[in-house]
Design an enzyme around this catalytic site. Sequence first.
Site, PDB file in Angstrom:
ATOM      1  N   LYS A  97     -21.371  16.966   5.888  1.00 22.74           N
ATOM      2  CA  LYS A  97     -20.358  17.271   6.898  1.00 22.74           C
ATOM      3  C   LYS A  97     -20.183  16.127   7.896  1.00 22.74           C
ATOM      4  O   LYS A  97     -19.076  15.850   8.356  1.00 22.74           O
ATOM      5  CB  LYS A  97     -20.734  18.558   7.653  1.00 22.74           C
ATOM      6  CG  LYS A  97     -19.712  18.991   8.686  1.00 22.74           C
ATOM      7  CD  LYS A  97     -18.380  19.305   8.027  1.00 22.74           C
ATOM      8  CE  LYS A  97     -17.355  19.780   9.047  1.00 22.74           C
ATOM      9  NZ  LYS A  97     -16.038  20.023   8.432  1.00 22.74           N
ATOM     10  N   SER A 137       0.825  -1.208   0.000  1.00 18.92           N
ATOM     11  CA  SER A 137       0.000   0.000   0.000  1.00 18.92           C
ATOM     12  C   SER A 137       0.864   1.264   0.000  1.00 18.92           C
ATOM     13  O   SER A 137       1.570   1.549  -0.954  1.00 18.92           O
ATOM     14  CB  SER A 137      -0.948  -0.037   1.196  1.00 18.92           C
ATOM     15  OG  SER A 137      -1.988   0.885   1.039  1.00 18.92           O
TER      16      SER A 137
END
Length: 330
Positions: free
Chosen positions: A203, A151
Amino acid sequence: MDAETRFVRAAVTFLGTVVGLLVGLVVFQVVPETPYGTVEVLLTVATTAAFAVVAGRLARNVFPAYNVAEVAVEGPITRDGGGSLVSSPVGATADEIVEQIDRADDDSGVDALLVKLNTPGGEVVPSDDIRLAAERFDGPTVAYTNDLCASGGYWIASGCDELWARDGTLVGSIGVRLGNLNLKELGDRVGVDYNELTAGEYKNAGSPFEEFTEDDRAYLQDLVDSWYDEFVDVVAEGRGLDDELVRDTEARVYLGEEAVELGLVDELGTRDDVEARVESLLGQSVTVEEFRPQRRLRARMMLGATRVAYAAGAGVASVFDGDDEVELKL
């Protein structure tokens, strides 16, 4: 260190020591025109020693005994080096690693850079910061891994000229994940009411105390897909691979030999083989210096305490380890 370098460094140190002695004699005897007693002798000796130390440091900086710098990226890649709830807080922080690479680049004695990668990955932007630092380095950059380069670690490797691995090394995991722990149902059961004020529809998307809606899923999946597209582009460009080949890996990890066949790794070999490769790139023998974070004493003590606390926690957790596994994804 070759004989010529040792001789030059010794000569510079000796010259500095002589200058210090002369300065001490002039300042503490000739100028004051006083008898040369015990105090004057001690002051002269101290001056001579100080000049010798400064000259020695100057000699080491101007005529270094190494020509290759090595920087290690080990453990989870984070901005602050704190690790996660399920990983050990080991290794340097991303900012510290970038600082070491830049320091090696500024060192006139360093001609090449070794990047040791033994990491499962980590945060996106800190990984990219290290990759960009490796790309900026003025000289050959050779990355190598013994155990795991996955990764974010492979993201960093894409910024190096070459990547070496071992037969049993795990390489790859070219993918992105974003997870959250949702406690909404648990909160409803125990009667916990969580109130949050937000502005903007998304949000609080992914909040552990709010219902995870399909709109939230689509929004966050779009972010993950964007990060993944960037990851593919970085790997394809840095490693000279086709985009489709990178995507076809489907975030799998590969053992060393198969990774070489796919083009994810350049060569298989030990640390000695990597050093020999750098010698061939530079056309001269090499001496490697490991660049480490220059932490203050307090920071080193805090890191040590954190590692002890992690080890203790891991030991306690192992006592209660059962069949069910819970993974927290940040």
